[in-house]
Design an enzyme around this catalytic site. Structure first.
Site, PDB file in Angstrom:
ATOM      1  N   ASP A   1    -116.950  -2.931 -27.089  1.00 52.41           N
ATOM      2  CA  ASP A   1    -117.740  -4.154 -26.904  1.00 52.41           C
ATOM      3  C   ASP A   1    -118.627  -4.162 -25.659  1.00 52.41           C
ATOM      4  O   ASP A   1    -118.911  -5.223 -25.092  1.00 52.41           O
ATOM      5  CB  ASP A   1    -116.838  -5.401 -26.918  1.00 52.41           C
TER       6      ASP A   1
ATOM      7  N   ARG B   1    -110.291 -18.255 -28.735  1.00 51.62           N
ATOM      8  CA  ARG B   1    -109.211 -17.929 -29.673  1.00 51.62           C
ATOM      9  C   ARG B   1    -107.908 -18.547 -29.151  1.00 51.62           C
ATOM     10  O   ARG B   1    -107.669 -18.590 -27.949  1.00 51.62           O
ATOM     11  CB  ARG B   1    -109.088 -16.401 -29.718  1.00 51.62           C
TER      12      ARG B   1
ATOM     13  N   ASP C   1    -113.251  -4.554 -23.835  1.00 50.17           N
ATOM     14  CA  ASP C   1    -111.868  -4.284 -24.239  1.00 50.17           C
ATOM     15  C   ASP C   1    -111.608  -2.792 -24.160  1.00 50.17           C
ATOM     16  O   ASP C   1    -112.498  -1.982 -24.424  1.00 50.17           O
ATOM     17  CB  ASP C   1    -111.638  -4.751 -25.690  1.00 50.17           C
TER      18      ASP C   1
ATOM     19  N   ASN D   1    -107.718  -6.677 -22.815  1.00 55.99           N
ATOM     20  CA  ASN D   1    -108.866  -7.567 -22.628  1.00 55.99           C
ATOM     21  C   ASN D   1    -109.238  -7.610 -21.155  1.00 55.99           C
ATOM     22  O   ASN D   1    -108.398  -7.931 -20.319  1.00 55.99           O
ATOM     23  CB  ASN D   1    -108.511  -8.999 -23.044  1.00 55.99           C
TER      24      ASN D   1
END
Length: 186
Positions: free
Chosen positions: A120, A23, A107, A87
């Site tokens: 996650d 990203r 996360d 993160n």
């Protein structure tokens, strides 16, 4: 390591362990810059995903990166309070006008009341096996997750009561300085 200047506009690049881009945030204004810490801010910035999709961030945010910690923190300023998206990642490096790090999937989402939830875990396990995360990375990430949770519980770093106000005020001031500087060059 080179570091950006305060007021400079930089990108943020998130990679995966296999070296592929994950990203990119197009514009973040640097508010603090040392060899250890970069604090930035952005608002309605363009984000590009690895598959080419793009979107705009919805709210202003303050970003916190550390060169020795295995996490970074995005403080999202919403009408009902500050939400934190943390993160688990490699420490940052600054290279070619971009803050760069490896995203390790896990996360921690922290709510305005400082309650939190881990996200996650399945994705982390899948990628850990798929990309062969070394056992030492797994150990480092788990230890840093505990450190991050301790920061939340102790209201340290970006979770401190005065952090958001101080850095949002600095962002407003720096934007005004940059606007005046740009007007002088026109």
């Amino acid at each position: 390591m080179a570091i950006p200047a305060v007021g400079e506009i930089v990108q943020i690049h998130s990679y995966k362990h296999n070296g592929r881009i994950h990203r990119v945030w197009q514009e973040t204004m640097v508010l603090k810059s040392t060899n250890k810490v970069i604090i930035g801010a952005n608002e309605r910035t363009l984000v590009t995903e690895s598959d080419g999709r793009t979107w705009l961030t919805r709210e202003p945010s303050i970003t916190y990166f550390h060169s020795e910690l295995w996490y970074n923190i995005i403080c999202m300023l919403r009408e009902d309070g500050v939400y934190y998206y943390c993160n688990m990642s490699s420490p940052f490096v600054f290279d070619h006008n971009a803050i760069k790090y490896i995203d390790y999937d896990l996360d921690l989402k922290v709510f305005p009341d400082m309650s939190y939830t881990l996200l996650d875990e399945d994705e982390y396990e899948d990628h850990r096996q798929l990309m062969n995360y070394p056992p030492v990375i797994d150990s480092i990430l788990k230890a840093n997750l505990q450190k991050l949770i301790h920061w939340v519980e102790q209201r340290r770093g970006p979770f401190a009561p005065d952090f958001i106000e101080a850095w949002t005020n600095r962002y407003k001031f720096q934007r005004q300085l940059n606007d005046e500087k740009n007007q002088q060059h026109e």
